[in-house]
Design a protein around this motif. Structure first.
Motif, PDB file in Angstrom:
ATOM      1  N   GLN A  19      45.067  24.058  50.766  1.00 42.25           N
ATOM      2  CA  GLN A  19      43.760  23.614  51.250  1.00 42.25           C
ATOM      3  C   GLN A  19      43.066  22.675  50.277  1.00 42.25           C
ATOM      4  O   GLN A  19      42.167  21.936  50.669  1.00 42.25           O
ATOM      5  CB  GLN A  19      42.849  24.825  51.481  1.00 42.25           C
ATOM      6  CG  GLN A  19      43.226  25.684  52.656  1.00 42.25           C
ATOM      7  CD  GLN A  19      42.247  26.819  52.821  1.00 42.25           C
ATOM      8  OE1 GLN A  19      41.153  26.646  53.355  1.00 42.25           O
ATOM      9  NE2 GLN A  19      42.622  27.990  52.351  1.00 42.25           N
ATOM     10  N   HIS A  20      43.477  22.696  49.014  1.00 39.79           N
ATOM     11  CA  HIS A  20      42.790  21.927  47.976  1.00 39.79           C
ATOM     12  C   HIS A  20      43.791  21.042  47.222  1.00 39.79           C
ATOM     13  O   HIS A  20      44.010  21.215  46.023  1.00 39.79           O
ATOM     14  CB  HIS A  20      42.078  22.867  47.007  1.00 39.79           C
ATOM     15  CG  HIS A  20      41.090  23.776  47.668  1.00 39.79           C
ATOM     16  ND1 HIS A  20      41.409  25.031  48.125  1.00 39.79           N
ATOM     17  CD2 HIS A  20      39.767  23.584  47.970  1.00 39.79           C
ATOM     18  CE1 HIS A  20      40.340  25.590  48.669  1.00 39.79           C
ATOM     19  NE2 HIS A  20      39.331  24.738  48.589  1.00 39.79           N
ATOM     20  N   PRO A  21      44.396  20.088  47.894  1.00 44.18           N
ATOM     21  CA  PRO A  21      45.419  19.250  47.260  1.00 44.18           C
ATOM     22  C   PRO A  21      44.811  18.282  46.253  1.00 44.18           C
ATOM     23  O   PRO A  21      43.719  17.740  46.465  1.00 44.18           O
ATOM     24  CB  PRO A  21      46.028  18.492  48.445  1.00 44.18           C
ATOM     25  CG  PRO A  21      44.896  18.399  49.444  1.00 44.18           C
ATOM     26  CD  PRO A  21      44.146  19.694  49.297  1.00 44.18           C
ATOM     27  N   GLU A  22      45.551  18.071  45.159  1.00 46.12           N
ATOM     28  CA  GLU A  22      45.106  17.144  44.119  1.00 46.12           C
ATOM     29  C   GLU A  22      46.292  16.260  43.721  1.00 46.12           C
ATOM     30  O   GLU A  22      47.382  16.770  43.457  1.00 46.12           O
ATOM     31  CB  GLU A  22      44.594  17.908  42.903  1.00 46.12           C
ATOM     32  CG  GLU A  22      43.370  18.761  43.215  1.00 46.12           C
ATOM     33  CD  GLU A  22      42.966  19.647  42.044  1.00 46.12           C
ATOM     34  OE1 GLU A  22      41.895  19.405  41.460  1.00 46.12           O
ATOM     35  OE2 GLU A  22      43.735  20.568  41.711  1.00 46.12           O
ATOM     36  N   THR A  23      46.083  14.972  43.683  1.00 47.31           N
ATOM     37  CA  THR A  23      47.155  14.044  43.345  1.00 47.31           C
ATOM     38  C   THR A  23      47.330  13.941  41.823  1.00 47.31           C
ATOM     39  O   THR A  23      46.590  14.535  41.048  1.00 47.31           O
ATOM     40  CB  THR A  23      46.879  12.662  43.956  1.00 47.31           C
ATOM     41  OG1 THR A  23      45.535  12.265  43.635  1.00 47.31           O
ATOM     42  CG2 THR A  23      47.041  12.694  45.475  1.00 47.31           C
ATOM     43  N   GLY A  24      48.335  13.165  41.418  1.00 46.84           N
ATOM     44  CA  GLY A  24      48.807  13.141  40.046  1.00 46.84           C
ATOM     45  C   GLY A  24      47.752  12.883  38.992  1.00 46.84           C
ATOM     46  O   GLY A  24      46.953  11.952  39.102  1.00 46.84           O
ATOM     47  N   PHE A  25      47.756  13.695  37.937  1.00 49.09           N
ATOM     48  CA  PHE A  25      46.830  13.656  36.806  1.00 49.09           C
ATOM     49  C   PHE A  25      45.412  14.050  37.198  1.00 49.09           C
ATOM     50  O   PHE A  25      44.488  13.929  36.391  1.00 49.09           O
ATOM     51  CB  PHE A  25      46.827  12.286  36.128  1.00 49.09           C
ATOM     52  CG  PHE A  25      48.152  11.899  35.539  1.00 49.09           C
ATOM     53  CD1 PHE A  25      48.729  12.641  34.520  1.00 49.09           C
ATOM     54  CD2 PHE A  25      48.836  10.780  36.001  1.00 49.09           C
ATOM     55  CE1 PHE A  25      49.944  12.282  33.967  1.00 49.09           C
ATOM     56  CE2 PHE A  25      50.056  10.412  35.465  1.00 49.09           C
ATOM     57  CZ  PHE A  25      50.617  11.163  34.440  1.00 49.09           C
ATOM     58  N   LEU A  26      45.232  14.519  38.431  1.00 46.66           N
ATOM     59  CA  LEU A  26      43.928  15.001  38.876  1.00 46.66           C
ATOM     60  C   LEU A  26      43.995  16.476  39.282  1.00 46.66           C
ATOM     61  O   LEU A  26      43.064  16.986  39.910  1.00 46.66           O
ATOM     62  CB  LEU A  26      43.423  14.160  40.054  1.00 46.66           C
ATOM     63  CG  LEU A  26      43.213  12.678  39.786  1.00 46.66           C
ATOM     64  CD1 LEU A  26      42.816  11.959  41.078  1.00 46.66           C
ATOM     65  CD2 LEU A  26      42.155  12.442  38.710  1.00 46.66           C
ATOM     66  N   GLU A  27      45.036  17.173  38.877  1.00 50.14           N
ATOM     67  CA  GLU A  27      45.251  18.562  39.313  1.00 50.14           C
ATOM     68  C   GLU A  27      44.364  19.515  38.515  1.00 50.14           C
ATOM     69  O   GLU A  27      44.823  20.524  37.970  1.00 50.14           O
ATOM     70  CB  GLU A  27      46.719  18.961  39.161  1.00 50.14           C
ATOM     71  CG  GLU A  27      47.722  18.042  39.836  1.00 50.14           C
ATOM     72  CD  GLU A  27      48.242  16.959  38.896  1.00 50.14           C
ATOM     73  OE1 GLU A  27      47.502  16.602  37.955  1.00 50.14           O
ATOM     74  OE2 GLU A  27      49.373  16.496  39.089  1.00 50.14           O
ATOM     75  N   MET A  28      43.088  19.220  38.437  1.00 43.90           N
ATOM     76  CA  MET A  28      42.169  19.977  37.575  1.00 43.90           C
ATOM     77  C   MET A  28      41.881  21.365  38.125  1.00 43.90           C
ATOM     78  O   MET A  28      41.955  22.369  37.404  1.00 43.90           O
ATOM     79  CB  MET A  28      40.881  19.185  37.396  1.00 43.90           C
ATOM     80  CG  MET A  28      41.071  17.830  36.749  1.00 43.90           C
ATOM     81  SD  MET A  28      39.537  16.883  36.789  1.00 43.90           S
ATOM     82  CE  MET A  28      40.151  15.247  36.413  1.00 43.90           C
ATOM     83  N   ARG A  29      41.527  21.438  39.409  1.00 43.27           N
ATOM     84  CA  ARG A  29      41.297  22.743  40.024  1.00 43.27           C
ATOM     85  C   ARG A  29      42.573  23.567  39.970  1.00 43.27           C
ATOM     86  O   ARG A  29      42.552  24.743  39.565  1.00 43.27           O
ATOM     87  CB  ARG A  29      40.847  22.575  41.472  1.00 43.27           C
ATOM     88  CG  ARG A  29      40.617  23.893  42.195  1.00 43.27           C
ATOM     89  CD  ARG A  29      40.359  23.686  43.694  1.00 43.27           C
ATOM     90  NE  ARG A  29      39.992  24.919  44.354  1.00 43.27           N
ATOM     91  CZ  ARG A  29      40.858  25.809  44.821  1.00 43.27           C
ATOM     92  NH1 ARG A  29      42.173  25.588  44.696  1.00 43.27           N
ATOM     93  NH2 ARG A  29      40.433  26.918  45.418  1.00 43.27           N
ATOM     94  N   ASP A 113      51.408  18.544  41.920  1.00 49.06           N
ATOM     95  CA  ASP A 113      50.603  17.497  42.564  1.00 49.06           C
ATOM     96  C   ASP A 113      50.891  17.350  44.045  1.00 49.06           C
ATOM     97  O   ASP A 113      51.959  17.694  44.549  1.00 49.06           O
ATOM     98  CB  ASP A 113      50.803  16.160  41.849  1.00 49.06           C
ATOM     99  CG  ASP A 113      52.264  15.724  41.787  1.00 49.06           C
ATOM    100  OD1 ASP A 113      53.140  16.590  41.587  1.00 49.06           O
ATOM    101  OD2 ASP A 113      52.542  14.519  41.927  1.00 49.06           O
ATOM    102  N   ALA A 114      49.889  16.804  44.727  1.00 48.10           N
ATOM    103  CA  ALA A 114      49.974  16.526  46.159  1.00 48.10           C
ATOM    104  C   ALA A 114      50.175  15.026  46.379  1.00 48.10           C
ATOM    105  O   ALA A 114      50.395  14.262  45.439  1.00 48.10           O
ATOM    106  CB  ALA A 114      48.712  17.009  46.854  1.00 48.10           C
ATOM    107  N   LEU A 115      50.069  14.600  47.626  1.00 48.06           N
ATOM    108  CA  LEU A 115      50.316  13.209  48.012  1.00 48.06           C
ATOM    109  C   LEU A 115      49.099  12.599  48.714  1.00 48.06           C
ATOM    110  O   LEU A 115      48.310  13.311  49.341  1.00 48.06           O
ATOM    111  CB  LEU A 115      51.517  13.133  48.951  1.00 48.06           C
ATOM    112  CG  LEU A 115      52.890  13.294  48.298  1.00 48.06           C
ATOM    113  CD1 LEU A 115      53.904  13.797  49.308  1.00 48.06           C
ATOM    114  CD2 LEU A 115      53.349  11.982  47.684  1.00 48.06           C
ATOM    115  N   PRO A 116      48.946  11.275  48.642  1.00 50.21           N
ATOM    116  CA  PRO A 116      47.843  10.607  49.349  1.00 50.21           C
ATOM    117  C   PRO A 116      48.178  10.391  50.823  1.00 50.21           C
ATOM    118  O   PRO A 116      48.317   9.269  51.308  1.00 50.21           O
ATOM    119  CB  PRO A 116      47.720   9.274  48.592  1.00 50.21           C
ATOM    120  CG  PRO A 116      49.107   8.998  48.102  1.00 50.21           C
ATOM    121  CD  PRO A 116      49.704  10.346  47.783  1.00 50.21           C
ATOM    122  N   ILE A 117      48.320  11.505  51.550  1.00 44.80           N
ATOM    123  CA  ILE A 117      48.658  11.491  52.968  1.00 44.80           C
ATOM    124  C   ILE A 117      47.630  12.348  53.706  1.00 44.80           C
ATOM    125  O   ILE A 117      47.263  13.427  53.239  1.00 44.80           O
ATOM    126  CB  ILE A 117      50.074  12.059  53.208  1.00 44.80           C
ATOM    127  CG1 ILE A 117      51.134  11.153  52.556  1.00 44.80           C
ATOM    128  CG2 ILE A 117      50.361  12.218  54.700  1.00 44.80           C
ATOM    129  CD1 ILE A 117      52.540  11.720  52.623  1.00 44.80           C
TER     130      ILE A 117
END
Length: 432
Positions: A19-29, A113-117
């Motif tokens: 539910q809370h995806p974060e892309t590369g180098f932004l996986e703070m949560r 990390d997640a994806l910009p999709i």
């Protein structure tokens, strides 16, 4: 923790991360939650810049985007006691459990990390039906890294609960920015796998059927991700075309010639220009152009050959049109050569699990690229063994697809197989 409880917890972790995806180098949560769980289990933690070489981070978002995402993470459940370690976008974690008994050092890699999709909102999409579809427009876990992170936490749980029965030291590496092959190099360069005897990376899905297991996936190609920029001079296309230096033509010439690069006898290769942006108006000589490109090679040497050809072609095109250029490497991965001895042991672990109906020792099928190969190469160069495993699962759609989803029944067997490898590798003699 009872088996049923662990399975329920794995699904809970996975669905929260989905539910809370974060892309590369932004996986703070994500990283703050992972760190909180690991801390509660008694692991020694190394966080953020302590496990990442800043100069080897490729394709890292700028300060503005990083700060904006930090605000989002803080508003969406990030764990405050750890968020400061990750606030600048260095989101790697290494968790170590020392058993204080003689034995090898074993490391496991899990990407986060997640994806910009943008995730589909089709009515038959299970994450929508079950209430865990991505809450972030334009981002989703479309490759299974939410499950990888959950599996890593599940493995951490079993290790912590059974520490007295284990030997050696166990490292759990939670890696940012696998997509685009950007994050592993910075962690490898920071020395996180120094002294590691056995290294195991894994992935869920990738076309491997449900209840199947691949112990050594050798199909990853070496790759370089390149952002190529041409800078020319603008001019009016009707009244003074001779005063312009056409960046668009330079980029077009480079594109055509890159696709004409000769193949290499040492193995298969790839070249692709995925994006081409240029110009600012129909009556203006284009003073800028940008290409988003990638090279791949069956071996690292073949990829280097293709990359060198790209460099030469871009330089030639820029000189021909009398303009400037830059080439930025925003991601790289090495080719994959698994250690067969370690893979054989992993196959034994999988065969013993009741959820696995078929195992494959080695697969050489083409499998894209992976930057876990930086860890693998480092471990193998120093005399250790490394492999990359695949846990098969049912997929709602292929990886990097808006309809992607996995069969969550695959999570617990993955945890248990990896835990079995911890036990076997810790025994005196390890893999021979």
């Amino acid at each position: 923790m009872k088996t049923a409880d662990l399975e329920k917890q794995l699904i809970t972790w996975r669905r929260d991360l989905h539910q809370h995806p974060e892309t590369g180098f932004l996986e703070m949560r994500t990283a703050s939650i992972v760190a909180a769980v690991l801390n509660g289990l008694g692991y020694e933690l190394q966080l953020g810049k302590a496990v990442m070489s800043a100069e080897d981070c490729m394709g890292k978002p700028d300060e503005v985007e990083t700060k904006k995402h930090l605000d989002w993470a803080l508003s969406n459940g990030a764990k405050n006691q750890f968020i400061d370690y990750f606030s600048q976008g260095y989101t790697g974690i290494v968790a170590t459990m020392e058993t204080h008994l003689p034995g090898p050092t074993i490391a496991y890699r899990f990407d986060m990390d997640a994806l910009p999709i943008h995730e589909t909102d089709d009515a038959d999409h299970i994450p929508l039906q079950e209430g865990f579809r991505s809450q972030v427009p334009g981002k989703m876990h479309a490759c299974g890294h939410d499950t990888h992170t959950a599996i890593g936490l599940g493995l951490a749980t079993l290790i912590a609960e059974n520490k007295q029965h284990l030997r050696g030291n166990i490292k759990l590496i939670f890696q940012p920015a696998e997509e685009g092959t950007r994050g592993a190099k910075s962690m490898a360069k920071a020395g996180v796998v120094q002294g590691v005897d056995y290294f195991i990376a894994s992935h869920i899905g990738t076309g491997v059927p449900h209840r199947h297991f691949v112990a050594a996936n050798n199909g990853f190609m070496a790759t370089s991700k390149l952002d190529i920029t041409f800078k020319g001079t603008a001019s009016h296309a009707g009244s003074h075309p001779e005063e312009g230096k056409n960046a668009l033509l330079a980029a077009a010439s480079a594109t055509l010639n890159m696709y004409a690069i000769a193949r290499h006898s040492g193995g298969s290769s790839r070249i692709n220009i995925g994006e081409f942006h240029a110009g600012s108006g129909r009556n203006i000589i284009a003073n800028q152009a940008k290409l988003i490109a990638e090279t791949r090679g069956e071996t690292s040497a073949v990829n280097t050959y293709v990359k060198d050809q790209v460099n030469a072609i871009v330089a030639g095109a820029a000189k021909m049109y009398q303009i400037d250029y830059t080439i930025e490497v925003v991601g790289e991965g090495l080719h994959c050569g698994c250690s067969k001895e370690l893979a054989a042991m992993m196959e034994v672990c999988a065969k013993a699990h009741p959820a696995i109906s078929e195992t494959v020792l080695e697969s050489n099928d083409s499998a894209g690229s992976e930057d876990a190969t930086y860890f693998m190469e480092e471990v193998q160069r120093n005399g250790g063994l490394a492999t990359y495993c695949i846990f098969g699962t049912e997929l709602a759609a292929g990886h990097h697809n808006e309809n992607f989803d996995v069969n969550e029944e695959s999570l617990l067997p993955a945890v248990e197989i990896l835990y079995e490898s911890v036990k076997r590798l810790g025994k005196e003699g390890g893999v021979k």
